[in-house]
Design an enzyme around this catalytic site. Structure first.
Site, PDB file in Angstrom:
ATOM      1  N   GLU A 144     -44.901   1.478 -13.672  1.00 25.72           N
ATOM      2  CA  GLU A 144     -44.544   1.552 -15.088  1.00 25.72           C
ATOM      3  C   GLU A 144     -43.416   0.562 -15.410  1.00 25.72           C
ATOM      4  O   GLU A 144     -43.448  -0.113 -16.434  1.00 25.72           O
ATOM      5  CB  GLU A 144     -44.154   2.994 -15.452  1.00 25.72           C
ATOM      6  CG  GLU A 144     -43.707   3.202 -16.879  1.00 25.72           C
ATOM      7  CD  GLU A 144     -44.692   2.740 -17.943  1.00 25.72           C
ATOM      8  OE1 GLU A 144     -45.861   2.438 -17.631  1.00 25.72           O
ATOM      9  OE2 GLU A 144     -44.263   2.646 -19.111  1.00 25.72           O
ATOM     10  N   ARG A 170     -50.047  -2.006 -35.157  1.00 26.07           N
ATOM     11  CA  ARG A 170     -51.452  -1.883 -34.757  1.00 26.07           C
ATOM     12  C   ARG A 170     -52.137  -3.242 -34.607  1.00 26.07           C
ATOM     13  O   ARG A 170     -53.276  -3.318 -34.148  1.00 26.07           O
ATOM     14  CB  ARG A 170     -52.222  -1.058 -35.794  1.00 26.07           C
ATOM     15  CG  ARG A 170     -51.734   0.351 -35.939  1.00 26.07           C
ATOM     16  CD  ARG A 170     -52.537   1.066 -36.992  1.00 26.07           C
ATOM     17  NE  ARG A 170     -53.905   1.236 -36.578  1.00 26.07           N
ATOM     18  CZ  ARG A 170     -54.362   2.256 -35.866  1.00 26.07           C
ATOM     19  NH1 ARG A 170     -53.539   3.211 -35.520  1.00 26.07           N
ATOM     20  NH2 ARG A 170     -55.611   2.336 -35.524  1.00 26.07           N
ATOM     21  N   TRP A 205     -55.700  -7.405 -35.675  1.00 31.18           N
ATOM     22  CA  TRP A 205     -55.598  -7.780 -34.269  1.00 31.18           C
ATOM     23  C   TRP A 205     -56.962  -8.340 -33.927  1.00 31.18           C
ATOM     24  O   TRP A 205     -57.957  -7.611 -33.865  1.00 31.18           O
ATOM     25  CB  TRP A 205     -55.287  -6.551 -33.433  1.00 31.18           C
ATOM     26  CG  TRP A 205     -55.085  -6.835 -31.980  1.00 31.18           C
ATOM     27  CD1 TRP A 205     -53.972  -7.358 -31.383  1.00 31.18           C
ATOM     28  CD2 TRP A 205     -56.013  -6.603 -30.917  1.00 31.18           C
ATOM     29  NE1 TRP A 205     -54.152  -7.463 -30.034  1.00 31.18           N
ATOM     30  CE2 TRP A 205     -55.394  -7.011 -29.716  1.00 31.18           C
ATOM     31  CE3 TRP A 205     -57.313  -6.094 -30.863  1.00 31.18           C
ATOM     32  CZ2 TRP A 205     -56.032  -6.919 -28.481  1.00 31.18           C
ATOM     33  CZ3 TRP A 205     -57.949  -6.013 -29.625  1.00 31.18           C
ATOM     34  CH2 TRP A 205     -57.306  -6.419 -28.454  1.00 31.18           C
ATOM     35  N   HIS A 208     -48.219  -6.509   4.306  1.00 27.85           N
ATOM     36  CA  HIS A 208     -49.659  -6.814   4.404  1.00 27.85           C
ATOM     37  C   HIS A 208     -50.043  -7.953   3.467  1.00 27.85           C
ATOM     38  O   HIS A 208     -51.215  -8.133   3.160  1.00 27.85           O
ATOM     39  CB  HIS A 208     -50.474  -5.558   4.106  1.00 27.85           C
ATOM     40  CG  HIS A 208     -50.207  -4.463   5.094  1.00 27.85           C
ATOM     41  ND1 HIS A 208     -50.603  -4.541   6.404  1.00 27.85           N
ATOM     42  CD2 HIS A 208     -49.529  -3.297   4.980  1.00 27.85           C
ATOM     43  CE1 HIS A 208     -50.201  -3.456   7.054  1.00 27.85           C
ATOM     44  NE2 HIS A 208     -49.534  -2.687   6.212  1.00 27.85           N
ATOM     45  N   CYS A 259     -55.850  -2.996 -35.497  1.00 24.70           N
ATOM     46  CA  CYS A 259     -55.877  -3.275 -36.932  1.00 24.70           C
ATOM     47  C   CYS A 259     -55.407  -2.048 -37.704  1.00 24.70           C
ATOM     48  O   CYS A 259     -55.584  -0.923 -37.253  1.00 24.70           O
ATOM     49  CB  CYS A 259     -57.252  -3.657 -37.448  1.00 24.70           C
ATOM     50  SG  CYS A 259     -58.003  -5.035 -36.600  1.00 24.70           S
ATOM     51  N   GLU A 295     -44.871  -6.726 -20.247  1.00 26.58           N
ATOM     52  CA  GLU A 295     -45.388  -6.520 -21.597  1.00 26.58           C
ATOM     53  C   GLU A 295     -44.430  -7.045 -22.672  1.00 26.58           C
ATOM     54  O   GLU A 295     -44.868  -7.666 -23.638  1.00 26.58           O
ATOM     55  CB  GLU A 295     -45.598  -5.008 -21.773  1.00 26.58           C
ATOM     56  CG  GLU A 295     -46.133  -4.571 -23.089  1.00 26.58           C
ATOM     57  CD  GLU A 295     -46.331  -3.059 -23.143  1.00 26.58           C
ATOM     58  OE1 GLU A 295     -45.700  -2.333 -22.341  1.00 26.58           O
ATOM     59  OE2 GLU A 295     -47.101  -2.596 -23.991  1.00 26.58           O
ATOM     60  N   ASN A 310     -61.555  -1.782 -39.464  1.00 28.46           N
ATOM     61  CA  ASN A 310     -60.945  -1.644 -38.148  1.00 28.46           C
ATOM     62  C   ASN A 310     -62.075  -1.245 -37.203  1.00 28.46           C
ATOM     63  O   ASN A 310     -62.790  -0.289 -37.486  1.00 28.46           O
ATOM     64  CB  ASN A 310     -59.864  -0.549 -38.227  1.00 28.46           C
ATOM     65  CG  ASN A 310     -59.206  -0.282 -36.894  1.00 28.46           C
ATOM     66  OD1 ASN A 310     -59.391  -1.035 -35.942  1.00 28.46           O
ATOM     67  ND2 ASN A 310     -58.435   0.788 -36.836  1.00 28.46           N
ATOM     68  N   GLY A 311     -62.243  -1.976 -36.101  1.00 27.52           N
ATOM     69  CA  GLY A 311     -63.319  -1.637 -35.161  1.00 27.52           C
ATOM     70  C   GLY A 311     -64.180  -2.861 -34.890  1.00 27.52           C
ATOM     71  O   GLY A 311     -63.769  -3.996 -35.149  1.00 27.52           O
ATOM     72  N   LYS A 335     -50.560  -1.586 -30.723  1.00 26.51           N
ATOM     73  CA  LYS A 335     -50.161  -0.253 -30.297  1.00 26.51           C
ATOM     74  C   LYS A 335     -51.349   0.613 -29.899  1.00 26.51           C
ATOM     75  O   LYS A 335     -51.324   1.308 -28.908  1.00 26.51           O
ATOM     76  CB  LYS A 335     -49.366   0.402 -31.434  1.00 26.51           C
ATOM     77  CG  LYS A 335     -48.835   1.789 -31.098  1.00 26.51           C
ATOM     78  CD  LYS A 335     -47.751   1.695 -30.053  1.00 26.51           C
ATOM     79  CE  LYS A 335     -47.177   3.039 -29.667  1.00 26.51           C
ATOM     80  NZ  LYS A 335     -46.446   2.927 -28.398  1.00 26.51           N
ATOM     81  N   LYS A 357     -43.781  -2.476 -18.125  1.00 26.07           N
ATOM     82  CA  LYS A 357     -42.872  -2.590 -19.259  1.00 26.07           C
ATOM     83  C   LYS A 357     -42.277  -3.990 -19.319  1.00 26.07           C
ATOM     84  O   LYS A 357     -42.233  -4.611 -20.365  1.00 26.07           O
ATOM     85  CB  LYS A 357     -41.756  -1.552 -19.092  1.00 26.07           C
ATOM     86  CG  LYS A 357     -41.326  -0.790 -20.276  1.00 26.07           C
ATOM     87  CD  LYS A 357     -42.213   0.238 -20.876  1.00 26.07           C
ATOM     88  CE  LYS A 357     -43.656  -0.041 -21.003  1.00 26.07           C
ATOM     89  NZ  LYS A 357     -44.472   1.097 -21.301  1.00 26.07           N
TER      90      LYS A 357
HETATM   91  O1  M6R Z   1     -52.244   5.507 -26.926  1.00 25.00           O
HETATM   92  P1  M6R Z   1     -52.529   5.503 -25.449  1.00 25.00           P
HETATM   93  O2  M6R Z   1     -51.501   6.250 -24.667  1.00 25.00           O
HETATM   94  O3  M6R Z   1     -53.913   5.922 -25.113  1.00 25.00           O
HETATM   95  O4  M6R Z   1     -52.399   3.974 -25.034  1.00 25.00           O
HETATM   96  C1  M6R Z   1     -52.692   3.553 -23.737  1.00 25.00           C
HETATM   97  C2  M6R Z   1     -52.181   2.147 -23.493  1.00 25.00           C
HETATM   98  O5  M6R Z   1     -52.781   1.248 -24.370  1.00 25.00           O
HETATM   99  C3  M6R Z   1     -50.664   2.056 -23.670  1.00 25.00           C
HETATM  100  O6  M6R Z   1     -49.994   2.962 -22.855  1.00 25.00           O
HETATM  101  C4  M6R Z   1     -50.170   0.639 -23.338  1.00 25.00           C
HETATM  102  O7  M6R Z   1     -50.339   0.368 -21.985  1.00 25.00           O
HETATM  103  C5  M6R Z   1     -48.713   0.482 -23.763  1.00 25.00           C
HETATM  104  N1  M6R Z   1     -48.576  -0.664 -24.608  1.00 25.00           N
HETATM  105  C6  M6R Z   1     -47.790   0.297 -22.641  1.00 25.00           C
HETATM  106  O8  M6R Z   1     -46.467   0.196 -23.057  1.00 25.00           O
END
Ligand code: M6R
Length: 624
Positions: free
Chosen positions: A497, A27, A74, A520, A2, A504, A100-101, A619, A501
Site C-alpha cells: 500500500e 472522477r 476521463w 531471489h 467521468c 500514484e 459515463n461508461g 477516483k 500510494k
Molecule cells: O472504490 P474502490 O475502493 O473500489 O477503488 C479501488 C481502486 O480503484 C482504488 O483503491 C485505487 O487503487 C486508489 N486510487 C488507490 O489510492
C-alpha cells in the site's frame, strides 16, 4: 469514471453546473463541458483540460438558461480534446447527451447511423447516443426518412428506444431543444443520483456533488430511467413500468467535502483517519465483553459449519486491505482466506459456491471489476458480504450483507482514510467470526477490542510526533527515481500500500517486496543511496527482517525503518527510524501506513504534482 451533473429549476444553471462539476472532478478531469437551454436553443460549451479551462472559456459567454447538463471526462474512447469532450450532440444540435461508461457496440451502431445519413464529429463511443435519440425521436427506422412528422413530446420514448440498442454500461443525461422543460436520464452499471429540491431538481454521479443544494436524494438502480422537471421526478424501468423510489435523507454535511483549511484533500483525509476509525467502530463493539456486533450481519451455525473458505475480491488499495484481512481472519478465525484482484477473479472461473463466503471491498462501491466479481460470486451461489464506504452504492445494494465503513466521503483520488476504515472493518469481522467459529477466546477478543479502541489516539500521536520529520524525508528523497518498501507478513501487505500510494501521487517508481524475496532477484536493484522503507513490526519474523535490512545496508541503501517504540536495536542498523506505538502486531497496519501515506503526500507536493488528481487516474473506476 467521468462525472455527470444536471440542473432544472429557476436559477441560472451554468454556475450551479460548474460548481457541481468541480465537486466531481475527482472522477475524471481531462476535459469538461456543459449544455444549457438558453432562450430557444441549447448552447454547448466544452474544453479539453481541467474545469478551470472551461470556466475561463465561459467568462463573458455564459449560457443564461435555467436547465442544463454537464460532464467531466476521463477518456476511454478517443483522446482528451475539445471535440471529444461531452456533451455530444446529434447532427441538428437539438439533442445533447452526457455519458459515463462505455457503449460496447458503438462501432456497429455508428455504421448503422451513418447508413441513415448521420455524420459524426468525435472519436467517442458516446456520440452514437444523441444520434440514436434523434433517430428515434424522428420516428426511427422503418419510416421513410426525412419526411416523418417530428414526434413532439416523445423524448423519453426516444431515449428508451436508444438505450435499448446500446450495449455496455452507461449513466446518461439527455436534453432536447424540443422539450426544454425536462432532462431524461438512464442508468445501467454506472451510478446516477437525483437530488430533490423545492421547485428545482438536480442530478449527479455521486452524492457529494449535491450536498450544497439538498440532502434528499434518490439513487437510481440499474435498468431505471427518470424524467426530471422543475416540479418533480418520475422514475420508470427501461420497459416503462413506473417505479416508486425511496427518498434517502443523507446525513453528511457539505463541510465534509470542503478542504477545511488543508492544502489538499489527501492531507485532510489522512488527518481524518482517527475519526474514520472511531466512526467505523461506533456501536459495534462492547468494551466490557469484547464482543463485536455488525448491525444486520449474522452467520448462523448451519452456515458456519458449511463454510470452507472466504474469498476476498477487490482492486487497488481495497485489495491491499484485503491482503491484511486475509491474515487477520486466518489468525482470528482459522478459516482459510484467498484474496484476488477483482479484474482477475471475474475471468478465472472462480472456485466459489455456497460453502464460500465472498467479501468484496470497495470504497466507492462502484468499481466495475469489483461489481462484476460480486455478481460472478453470487451467480455461483456464494453469499457476498460487501465492505464499502458508500451507502446505496451498487456494491452495497447488490451484496447479501454490508459492513459500511464510516470514513465519510473520500475526494482525493488516492485512498487513505477509506483504507484505514477498511482495515478496522476487517478486524471487526475477524473478531466476530473468530468468536462465532470458537477459534478466538473471549479474553483475547476483549484485549484486542481494547487495543483497537486506542488506535485513534495512536494515529493522532503519529501526526504530532512524526509528520514534520516525514515531510523532511519526503523533501530529501523527492528527486529519487526509485524507492523500495520491504516487510514480512502484515508488514509486506502494508508495504504494498505504501508503494502504491507513492507511485500514484508522486510518480516516483516505487516497489514493494516481501523482504525474504530480495535475494531471489530484486537485490540486484539495490544500489548506493536508494531509499528503502523497512517495516519491522511483525515480531515473529523480527530477526529475519534484521537480516534482510543488513542485506540492503551491505549494498549501501539508505534505510528508513518503521519499528515499535522501545526498539533500541534497529537504530544501530539503519539510517532513520520512525517509531510507532507498541500494539498487538496484528493491528500495526493501521499505524504503519500513516507515515507511508504522509511520505507519499509530501513527496508529491515537493515534486509539484497535482496531488488530489494524479495524471491518468480517476477516483471511481466504473469501466473495466
Ligand atoms: O472504490 P474502490 O475502493 O473500489 O477503488 C479501488 C481502486 O480503484 C482504488 O483503491 C485505487 O487503487 C486508489 N486510487 C488507490 O489510492
Amino acid at each position: 469514471m467521468c462525472g455527470i451533473v444536471g440542473y432544472i429549476g429557476d436559477k441560472q444553471a451554468t454556475p450551479i453546473l460548474l460548481e457541481n462539476l468541480k465537486k466531481l472532478e475527482y472522477r475524471g478531469y481531462d476535459s469538461s463541458g456543459l449544455a444549457v437551454y438558453d432562450r430557444d436553443r441549447i448552447e454547448v460549451r466544452k474544453a479539453e483540460g481541467r474545469i478551470a479551462r472551461l470556466e475561463e472559456m465561459l467568462k463573458g459567454d455564459e449560457p443564461g438558461g435555467s436547465a442544463g447538463i454537464g460532464h467531466t471526462r476521463w477518456a476511454t474512447h478517443g483522446r482528451p480534446s475539445d471535440i471529444n469532450a461531452h456533451p455530444h450532440a446529434d447532427c441538428s444540435g437539438e439533442f445533447v447527451v452526457v455519458h459515463n461508461g462505455i457503449i460496447e457496440n458503438y462501432l456497429e451502431l455508428k455504421e448503422w447511423l451513418e447508413s441513415r445519413g448521420h455524420t459524426f464529429k468525435s472519436e467517442t463511443d458516446t456520440e452514437v447516443l444523441p444520434h440514436l435519440v434523434e433517430e428515434f425521436y424522428r420516428g426511427g427506422p422503418g419510416d421513410s426518412e426525412g419526411d416523418d412528422p417530428v414526434n413532439d413530446g416523445e423524448l423519453e420514448a426516444a431515449v428508451r428506444e436508444a438505450i435499448g440498442r446500446a450495449q455496455g454500461s452507461f449513466a446518461i443525461a439527455v436534453m432536447s431543444q424540443r422539450e426544454p422543460d425536462r432532462i431524461v436520464v438512464a442508468r445501467k452499471n454506472s451510478p446516477l443520483i437525483v437530488g430533490l429540491g423545492d421547485g428545482e431538481n438536480f442530478l449527479a454521479s455521486d452524492i457529494p456533488a449535491l450536498l450544497a443544494w439538498t440532502n434528499r436524494v434518490i439513487v437510481l438502480d440499474d435498468g431505471e430511467m427518470a424524467v426530471l422537471t422543475r416540479d418533480g421526478v418520475r422514475v420508470s424501468t427501461f420497459d416503462g413500468e413506473p417505479v416508486a423510489k425511496d427518498v434517502l435523507d443523507v446525513k453528511w454535511g457539505p463541510g465534509l467535502i470542503e478542504k477545511g483549511g488543508y492544502e489538499h484533500f489527501m492531507l485532510k483525509e489522512i488527518h481524518e483517519e482517527p475519526r474514520a476509525i472511531r466512526d467505523t467502530l461506533a456501536g459495534r463493539i462492547n468494551g466490557r465483553t469484547g464482543e463485536v456486533s455488525l448491525e444486520d450481519f449474522e452467520l448462523d451455525d448451519d452456515y458456519l459449519r458449511r463454510l470452507k473458505k472466504i474469498a476476498i475480491v477487490a482492486c487497488g488499495t481495497a485489495y491491499h486491505a484485503g491482503l491484511v484481512g486475509k491474515k487477520v481472519i486466518e489468525r482470528l478465525a482459522r478459516i482459510p482466506v484467498e484474496v484476488e484482484l477483482a479484474s482477475e477473479f471475474r475471468y478465472s472461473d472462480p472456485m466459489v459456491g455456497p460453502d464460500v463466503l465472498t467479501i468484496v471491498i470497495s470504497q466507492s462501491g462502484e468499481t466495475a471489476d469489483t461489481l462484476a466479481g460480486l455478481r460472478e460470486a453470487r451467480a455461483r451461489g456464494s453469499r457476498v458480504l460487501a465492505i464499502t464506504n458508500v451507502v446505496g452504492s451498487s456494491v452495497a445494494r447488490e451484496a447479501d450483507d454490508v459492513i459500511h465503513t464510516w470514513a465519510g466521503p473520500e475526494i482525493a483520488v488516492a485512498s487513505t482514510k477509506a483504507y484505514v476504515a477498511q482495515l478496522v472493518s476487517l478486524y471487526l469481522f475477524g473478531i466476530y467470526l473468530g468468536r462465532r467459529a470458537g477459534a478466538l477466546k473471549p479474553e483475547d477478543s476483549k484485549r484486542l477490542v481494547e487495543e483497537i479502541r486506542q488506535l485513534p489516539q495512536h494515529v493522532d500521536m503519529l501526526f504530532g510526533r512524526h509528520e514534520e520529520r516525514v515531510r523532511d524525508f519526503a523533501r530529501e528523497f523527492a528527486r529519487c527515481e526509485d524507492v523500495f518498501f520491504i516487510g514480512r507478513g502484515l508488514d509486506y501487505a502494508v508495504s504494498m500500500e505504501g508503494s502504491l500510494k507513492l507511485k500514484e501521487v508522486s510518480y516516483i517508481r516505487a516497489e514493494a517486496y516481501a523482504a525474504g524475496e530480495l535475494k531471489h532477484g530484486t537485490l540486484a536493484l539495490i544500489v548506493q543511496g536508494v531509499p528503502v522503507f523497512a517495516l519491522t513490526t511483525q515480531l515473529d519474523v523480527y530477526e529475519k527482517m534484521l537480516s534482510n535490512i543488513k542485506e540492503v545496508k551491505a549494498r549501501d541503501a539508505t534505510v528508513i525503518a518503521l519499528a515499535f517504540e522501545g526498539d533500541e536495536t534497529i537504530g544501530k542498523l539503519v539510517d532513520y527510524v520512525i517509531h510507532i506505538p507498541k500494539v498487538d502486531p496484528l493491528l500495526t497496519p493501521v499505524l504503519s501506513v500513516v507515515p507511508l501515506q504522509l511520505f507519499a503526500y509530501y513527496a508529491a507536493v515537493a515534486r509539484g504534482c497535482d496531488v488530489d488528481k494524479p495524471r491518468n487516474l480517476a477516483k471511481s473506476v466504473t469501466v473495466e
